[in-house]
Design a protein around this motif. Structure first.
Motif, PDB file in Angstrom:
ATOM      1  N   GLU A   9       0.887  -1.173  -0.061  1.00  0.00           N
ATOM      2  CA  GLU A   9      -0.007  -0.381   0.259  1.00  0.00           C
ATOM      3  C   GLU A   9       0.851   1.126   0.278  1.00  0.00           C
ATOM      4  N   LEU A  10       0.456   2.401  -0.873  1.00  0.00           N
ATOM      5  CA  LEU A  10       1.362   3.177  -0.929  1.00  0.00           C
ATOM      6  C   LEU A  10       1.043   4.032  -0.173  1.00  0.00           C
ATOM      7  N   ARG A  11       2.002   5.825   0.449  1.00  0.00           N
ATOM      8  CA  ARG A  11       1.378   6.542   1.811  1.00  0.00           C
ATOM      9  C   ARG A  11       0.285   7.379   0.795  1.00  0.00           C
ATOM     10  N   VAL A  12       0.366   8.021  -0.096  1.00  0.00           N
ATOM     11  CA  VAL A  12      -0.413   8.982  -1.345  1.00  0.00           C
ATOM     12  C   VAL A  12      -0.268   8.438  -2.798  1.00  0.00           C
ATOM     13  N   ASN A  13      -1.269   7.926  -3.488  1.00  0.00           N
ATOM     14  CA  ASN A  13      -1.727   7.764  -4.099  1.00  0.00           C
ATOM     15  C   ASN A  13      -1.838   8.807  -5.141  1.00  0.00           C
ATOM     16  N   ASN A  57       4.055   9.203  -6.767  1.00  0.00           N
ATOM     17  CA  ASN A  57       4.263   8.331  -6.441  1.00  0.00           C
ATOM     18  C   ASN A  57       3.817   7.146  -7.001  1.00  0.00           C
ATOM     19  N   ASP A  86      -2.889  -1.833  -2.697  1.00  0.00           N
ATOM     20  CA  ASP A  86      -2.819  -0.930  -3.820  1.00  0.00           C
ATOM     21  C   ASP A  86      -1.680  -1.565  -4.888  1.00  0.00           C
ATOM     22  N   ALA A 125       7.515   5.769  -1.293  1.00  0.00           N
ATOM     23  CA  ALA A 125       5.924   5.612  -1.596  1.00  0.00           C
ATOM     24  C   ALA A 125       5.325   5.106  -0.176  1.00  0.00           C
ATOM     25  N   VAL A 126       5.716   3.841  -0.086  1.00  0.00           N
ATOM     26  CA  VAL A 126       5.383   2.355   0.654  1.00  0.00           C
ATOM     27  C   VAL A 126       4.680   3.089   2.034  1.00  0.00           C
ATOM     28  N   ALA A 127       4.465   2.849   2.418  1.00  0.00           N
ATOM     29  CA  ALA A 127       3.325   2.751   3.841  1.00  0.00           C
ATOM     30  C   ALA A 127       3.740   1.755   4.776  1.00  0.00           C
ATOM     31  N   ARG A 128       2.964   0.363   3.580  1.00  0.00           N
ATOM     32  CA  ARG A 128       2.661  -0.980   3.984  1.00  0.00           C
ATOM     33  C   ARG A 128       3.212  -1.776   3.364  1.00  0.00           C
TER      34      ARG A 128
END
Length: 146
Positions: free
Chosen positions: A70-74, A78, A103, A129-132
């Motif tokens: 999952e990205l922090r901001v799409n 990013n 994502d 960009a990676v959140a999780r």
């Protein structure tokens, strides 16, 4: 596309090294019309290429993991940066962008758990960009990719 085209595609998916004569014999045509049909399927973009199937154990890449990211901001910046970088990683054999969460679905193939841990922490999780990320380990391959 008719049934003969579908038969050609099925046989080529099973063995992309078939000669036109062998293919013709299997579907009940002579080699000339088979050659014309194969060329047409290639020109129309139905057949996009031919590949060798590799034994992951023999190639030292038998440790396969499905990773979701999952990205922090799409936003465009990013997404484009993430996709470009992930596509450049040798360990990644397939990456798909999904609707909704997660994502991305990323197939990774490496030699062993240690190699995967290095890839995950030093490459994938290190992308800005990676959140999780979440890893799903393969227990057994029931139906392999063609």
């Amino acid at each position: 596309m008719d049934e003969l085209d579908r038969a050609i595609i099925m046989h080529l998916q099973q063995d992309g090294r078939l000669t036109h004569s062998q293919l013709a014999e299997r579907i009940g045509l002579t080699p000339s019309p088979v050659l014309r049909r194969v060329k047409r399927l290639e020109q129309e973009g139905v057949i996009t290429g031919y590949r060798a199937r590799i034994d992951p154990v023999a190639a030292g890449r038998s440790f396969e993991v499905m990773v979701t990211a999952e990205l922090r901001v799409n936003n465009r910046e990013n997404v484009e940066a993430f996709e470009e970088k992930v596509a450049s990683f040798d360990e990644v054999v397939e990456c798909r962008r999904l609707f909704g969460l997660p994502d991305y679905l990323i197939w990774v193939a490496v030699a062993d758990l240690e190699s995967f841990e290095r890839f995950l922490t030093a490459k994938l999780m290190d992308l800005p960009a990676v959140a999780r990320v979440s890893s799903h380990f393969t227990m057994r391959v029931v139906k392999p990719r063609a």
